[in-house]
Structures are given as C-alpha cells and as structure tokens.
Design an enzyme around this catalytic site. Structure first.
Site, mmCIF file in Angstrom:
data_model
loop_
_atom_site.group_PDB
_atom_site.id
_atom_site.type_symbol
_atom_site.label_atom_id
_atom_site.label_comp_id
_atom_site.label_asym_id
_atom_site.label_seq_id
_atom_site.Cartn_x
_atom_site.Cartn_y
_atom_site.Cartn_z
ATOM 1 N N THR A 86 0.880 -1.181 0.000
ATOM 2 C CA THR A 86 0.000 0.000 0.000
ATOM 3 C C THR A 86 0.914 1.226 0.000
ATOM 4 O OG1 THR A 86 -0.105 -0.200 2.424
ATOM 5 C CG2 THR A 86 -1.968 -1.066 1.180
ATOM 6 N N THR A 122 -0.873 -2.817 5.585
ATOM 7 C CA THR A 122 -1.198 -1.637 6.406
ATOM 8 C C THR A 122 -2.094 -0.718 5.590
ATOM 9 O OG1 THR A 122 0.953 -1.852 7.435
ATOM 10 C CG2 THR A 122 -0.175 0.250 7.731
ATOM 11 N N GLU A 152 0.200 -6.963 10.482
ATOM 12 C CA GLU A 152 1.505 -7.623 10.570
ATOM 13 C C GLU A 152 2.507 -6.636 11.155
ATOM 14 O OE1 GLU A 152 2.476 -10.889 9.695
ATOM 15 O OE2 GLU A 152 4.065 -9.992 10.901
ATOM 16 N N ARG A 155 9.426 -6.994 11.396
ATOM 17 C CA ARG A 155 10.502 -6.093 10.997
ATOM 18 C C ARG A 155 11.350 -6.799 9.957
ATOM 19 N NH1 ARG A 155 13.349 -6.424 16.459
ATOM 20 N NH2 ARG A 155 12.497 -8.488 16.126
ATOM 21 N N GLU A 156 11.716 -6.084 8.903
ATOM 22 C CA GLU A 156 12.649 -6.673 7.948
ATOM 23 C C GLU A 156 13.959 -6.960 8.692
ATOM 24 O OE1 GLU A 156 12.904 -4.278 4.382
ATOM 25 O OE2 GLU A 156 10.725 -4.115 4.350
ATOM 26 N N CYS A 264 7.796 1.289 5.268
ATOM 27 C CA CYS A 264 6.652 1.347 6.190
ATOM 28 C C CYS A 264 6.531 2.660 6.947
ATOM 29 C CB CYS A 264 6.723 0.184 7.172
ATOM 30 S SG CYS A 264 6.590 -1.402 6.355
ATOM 31 N N LYS A 267 5.848 6.223 5.027
ATOM 32 C CA LYS A 267 4.580 6.357 4.293
ATOM 33 C C LYS A 267 3.385 6.085 5.203
ATOM 34 C CE LYS A 267 3.551 1.786 3.121
ATOM 35 N NZ LYS A 267 2.377 1.078 3.561
ATOM 36 N N LYS A 327 18.192 0.095 6.475
ATOM 37 C CA LYS A 327 18.679 -0.337 7.783
ATOM 38 C C LYS A 327 19.518 -1.597 7.554
ATOM 39 C CE LYS A 327 14.948 -3.419 9.178
ATOM 40 N NZ LYS A 327 14.001 -3.769 10.210
HETATM 41 C C1 UDX Z 1 8.655 -1.260 10.809
HETATM 42 C C2 UDX Z 1 8.016 -1.696 12.138
HETATM 43 O O1 UDX Z 1 9.028 -1.892 13.128
HETATM 44 C C3 UDX Z 1 7.239 -2.970 11.941
HETATM 45 O O2 UDX Z 1 6.601 -3.347 13.159
HETATM 46 C C4 UDX Z 1 6.220 -2.742 10.862
HETATM 47 O O3 UDX Z 1 5.536 -3.917 10.619
HETATM 48 C C5 UDX Z 1 6.866 -2.251 9.582
HETATM 49 O O4 UDX Z 1 7.647 -1.095 9.847
HETATM 50 P P1 UDX Z 1 10.788 -2.024 9.389
HETATM 51 O O5 UDX Z 1 10.378 -1.029 8.358
HETATM 52 O O6 UDX Z 1 11.246 -3.374 8.976
HETATM 53 O O7 UDX Z 1 9.591 -2.263 10.428
HETATM 54 O O8 UDX Z 1 11.994 -1.340 10.173
HETATM 55 P P2 UDX Z 1 12.355 -0.968 11.670
HETATM 56 O O9 UDX Z 1 13.283 -1.956 12.249
HETATM 57 O O10 UDX Z 1 11.148 -0.646 12.445
HETATM 58 O O11 UDX Z 1 13.193 0.368 11.408
HETATM 59 C C6 UDX Z 1 12.591 1.476 10.745
HETATM 60 C C7 UDX Z 1 13.585 2.586 10.554
HETATM 61 O O12 UDX Z 1 13.832 3.272 11.774
HETATM 62 C C8 UDX Z 1 14.949 2.179 10.017
HETATM 63 O O13 UDX Z 1 15.334 3.105 9.020
HETATM 64 C C9 UDX Z 1 15.857 2.288 11.225
HETATM 65 O O14 UDX Z 1 17.186 2.566 10.857
HETATM 66 C C10 UDX Z 1 15.216 3.447 11.984
HETATM 67 N N1 UDX Z 1 15.451 3.435 13.424
HETATM 68 C C11 UDX Z 1 14.975 2.407 14.188
HETATM 69 C C12 UDX Z 1 16.111 4.493 14.024
HETATM 70 O O15 UDX Z 1 16.533 5.447 13.346
HETATM 71 N N2 UDX Z 1 16.277 4.492 15.374
HETATM 72 C C13 UDX Z 1 15.825 3.495 16.168
HETATM 73 O O16 UDX Z 1 16.004 3.574 17.391
HETATM 74 C C14 UDX Z 1 15.156 2.417 15.561
#
Ligand code: UDX
Length: 439
Positions: A86, A122, A152, A155-156, A264, A267, A327
């Site tokens: 989405t 989402t 869901e 986390r990737e 995620c 957006k 990440k």
């Molecule tokens: C996220 C949510 O965690 C997950 O529950 C949802 O289903 C999808 O979106 P994801 O996109 O895989 O998951 O990444 P996530 O590990 O959450 O990190 C998101 C971003 O935040 C990354 O760019 C990461 O580098 C950043 N981040 C994370 C920070 O800058 N600081 C932090 O303390 C944690």
C-alpha cells in the site's frame, strides 16, 4: 488448513513460508511472474536472514507452492491473506489502495465456497469495511465470504522470527467463526502463550498504524533532542542511555542518528495523517507532521555536517559512503536515508562511492547515477571523507590502521552513532557524530 498468501514481497513471502512452517498447505500468489518463478525454485528474491532455509524446507516438505493465478488461489484456499503493498499514492500523502482492490476484484468472483479474506497490509482505517461492501457485490456465494484484518508487525531483517514468534497477534473480525478460524491458523503460536487480541476490524487496522506512528515518534523525539545536544555541545548517547533506563520509556527505538526510512514508517505516518484529514480530525495527528519533518531534516543535517567537515564545499570531493539499505540486515532501499544523503552529496558536486554488503543491486536500480562497490576497501580508496549511513555490523569491525592507508584523509561522519568513536580517534581519525560533541 489450506491457506493462500497474496502478494509475495518482504511481508507476504515470509508469511507464506511461515504459515507452511506451522503445518498448513500454502499457495503464495503474486502478479510478478519472475518473483513466483524464483520462489518456486526455492530462491529468495530479496535478502532476509533465515528466509531461504524456511522457503526451501517447506517447498521440500510439499506444503508450499506458488502461482500467479488468483483463480487458482480461489480454488485452493479457505483462508486468503492479502499481503500486497500500500505505497504512497503519487502526488499525495495518502496510501494507494489499487493493489489491495485489484486482489479483491480478481479473487472474489472466483470464490465458490465459504472463505475468509484476511488483510495483513497496512491500510487506512475503514478499509476492511469498504472491502466487505465490495465483496458482497462480487462474491457468487454472497455473505459466506467474510473480511477480517490481522495486521503484521514484522521487521525486515527479523521477519522469520517475528512471523513464527510474534510479540502479539491482533485480529479484527465480524463473526465468532472468523475468530475461530484465525485461532486455528495460529494454534501453534497461541499454544506458546503469545497474547491474542481479538477486536473489531477498525480497531485492528488502527493498532497497526498507531504502532508505527508511536515508533516513528519515539525516533523523531530522540533525534529532536539530538539537535538540541548539537546546539549546546551536549552528548545524545549518554542522554539516550539515561532515558532508556527508565522502564516507562525503554531503550528500544531510541537510537539517535539519521532517522527512519523503509517501506513502512515514513509512508504509514503520512497515510495516517491523510486519513485523519479525510475524517476531519487532523488536529489530533498534526504532531505526525513534525515527526516527519524532524526525520527528513536529519538527512539535510548529515549533508551539512559532511560539507562542514570538507571545509565548506562538496565540489569534486571523494566521499566513501558506508551503507545504502534503509537499515542493516536488509537489501531494501525504499525511502533509504542513506541513499537520500548519498544522492544529495553527489548532486552537490561530490564524487561518492557507495558500499553496502547486500543492497547495491537495489540501490543501483533506484539511483543509477551513483558509483557502487561491494568491496569495502574500494569505497575507502582516495576518500577525503567517509560517511557512515547504515549501521551494518561489519562497519564496527573495520581494520582502521589498514583503512588509514587507503584514504586521502582519515575523516569520518558517524550518522548512525554505532561506531566506537574513541577507537577511531585513537587510530588517528577525525570523527563527527550526529548529536555528539566535537573534540
Ligand atoms: C517497521 C516496524 O518496526 C514494523 O513493526 C512494521 O511492521 C513495519 O515497519 P521495518 O520497516 O522493517 O519495520 O523497520 P524498523 O526496524 O522498524 O526500522 C525502521 C527505521 O527506523 C529504520 O530506518 C531504522 O534505521 C530506523 N530506526 C529504528 C532508528 O533510526 N532508530 C531506532 O532507534 C530504531
């Protein structure tokens, strides 16, 4: 149970293999024939630790197959999970629902028995109710097809573990039968004591966007404080550690640096705000606009720091960029802060060479104008500045004495605050880190 998972991206492919691992018969479906071909052969089309093994084991066990046909999906399954993307709608901040709607339009006219459609994507709150109306108009068996929502949270990088051992299961249902069906789907996980929250569909949809909004807010909060630290010469790292020891705050998602990216969080907070505007209640969520702008400003701040470190100009400067993925432990470059910064440096005259252990191919497809390498030494060769933009573990184990012989100038900007900066300084490097004092 006979389950289909429609949409085999980062979320759906892992969910499909995870459901097979729980013992169900699963058909994964996608419109992308190349992806289906690759998955069918047991090849993961993206980098996700543990996923290739899960995929191959379940194909070998005969529990997991793939197809491009929604008609086949309708014949195969009793429970259909929707896992399509989405994305942000072009020219808008709202979510683009065209892929979800296309699944309903392609699947439902082929359903000839009672079935449960379970959304995992989402979505804006109200989507399940809207889809139920669509389904009622399209289903040959009418009211026997129900729409539920089961957000869901994976986390990737940790997708396999998050799928098989989630923190919680949340389901939004409109009947006791749907609830029973979902309890049966997740029986093994529930037997392990995982909390199960069964609610109405709108609440389930909102749980997901609220969780992401909270996580994004937490990151932008610490990054806002990081800006204050920079202004007064304070240090965000001990500050964040001190906050994190308060159990009410907690230390997770409190890592200051370049901010969040990915497919995620960015957006989802924009779509949440857009939905609130549609509902006429945007006042309550306007803080998310700040969360977004604090986050996006981190990227500009990193570019400014890099320019300062290079004496005020980026023109013709050789910069080693460490990291392209949004990440570590992922090859996903969607809305990657690292690539955004690398591209800005290059467009302001620098000559960047980007290293990433996994994401170079995807990065090249998104930003073909940048130079890439998968050999970390090549990134460092001749660099006048190094910028650390994605915190891969391997960047914490670099041989600094060796790198010093490769670069033109031993200067590094740690935009992720995960390097041991005392160690780098002791090895003769000039170090700046976001939110930390200069020395
Ligand atoms: C996220 C949510 O965690 C997950 O529950 C949802 O289903 C999808 O979106 P994801 O996109 O895989 O998951 O990444 P996530 O590990 O959450 O990190 C998101 C971003 O935040 C990354 O760019 C990461 O580098 C950043 N981040 C994370 C920070 O800058 N600081 C932090 O303390 C944690």
């Amino acid at each position: 149970m006979r389950i289909t998972v429609i949409g085999t991206g980062y979320l759906g492919a892992v969910h499909a293999a995870g459901m097979a691992e729980l013992g169900h018969d699963v058909l994964g479906v996608d419109v992308d024939a190349d992806k289906i071909e690759s998955l069918s052969r047991g090849h993961a089309p993206f980098f996700e630790p543990g996923f290739p093994e899960l995929l191959r084991n379940n194909i070998a066990a005969g529990r997991l197959k793939f197809s491009t046909s929604l008609k086949e999906a309708a014949e195969f399954g009793d429970v259909h999970f929707i896992c399509v993307g989405t994305p942000q709608r072009p020219g808008s901040t709202a979510a683009d629902m065209k892929y979800v709607d296309a699944v309903i339009e392609g699947l439902v006219p082929n359903l000839n028995r009672a079935s449960l459609i379970v959304g995992k994507s989402t979505v804006p709150v109200g989507t399940a109710a809207r889809l139920s109306t669509m389904v009622a108009g399209l289903a040959p068996v009418g009211a026997k097809v129900e729409v539920a929502w089961n957000p869901e949270f994976l986390r990737e990088g940790f997708a396999v573990n998050d799928t098989l051992h989630p923190d919680r299961l949340v389901v939004g249902v409109t009947s006791a039968e749907a609830d029973d069906t979902l309890r049966e789907v997740y029986r093994t996980i529930l037997e392990a004591g995982t909390p199960y929250i069964s609610t109405d569909v709108a609440t389930a949809e909102l749980v997901k966007v609220s969780a992401n909004a909270f996580l994004a807010t937490k990151i932008s909060f610490i990054n806002a404080i990081s800006e204050i630290c920079e202004a007064v010469g304070a240090d965000i790292m001990p500050l964040a550690a001190a906050l994190g020891h308060d159990a009410r705050i907690g230390n997770r998602f409190l890592s200051p640096g370049l901010g969040f990216g990915g497919g995620c969080l960015p957006k989802d907070i924009r779509a949440f705000l857009a939905r609130a505007e549609e509902l006429g209640i945007e006042e309550s969520l306007t803080f998310l606009r700040n969360v977004d702008s604090i986050n996006v400003n981190r990227r500009q701040r990193a570019v400014n720091l890099a320019r300062d470190m290079l004496g005020g100009s980026l023109e013709n400067k050789r910069i080693a960029v460490l990291g392209a993925a949004f990440k570590p432990n992922s090859d996903d470059v969607r809305d990657s802060p690292a690539l955004c910064v690398a591209n800005a440096l290059q467009s302001q005259g620098a000559n960047v060479r980007v290293h990433d252990p996994e994401a170079v191919e995807n990065a090249r497809a998104s930003y073909p104008g940048l130079n890439y390498t998968t050999e970390v030494d090549k990134a460092f060769e001749g660099a006048q500045l190094t910028v650390h933009l994605t915190e891969w573990q391997e960047y914490r184990q670099l041989d600094l004495a060796h790198l010093s012989t490769l670069v033109t100038s031993p200067c590094i900007l740690d935009a992720r605050n995960t390097l041991d900066i005392d160690h780098w300084r002791a090895a003769g490097w000039t170090v700046r880190a976001m939110g930390r004092p200069t020395r």
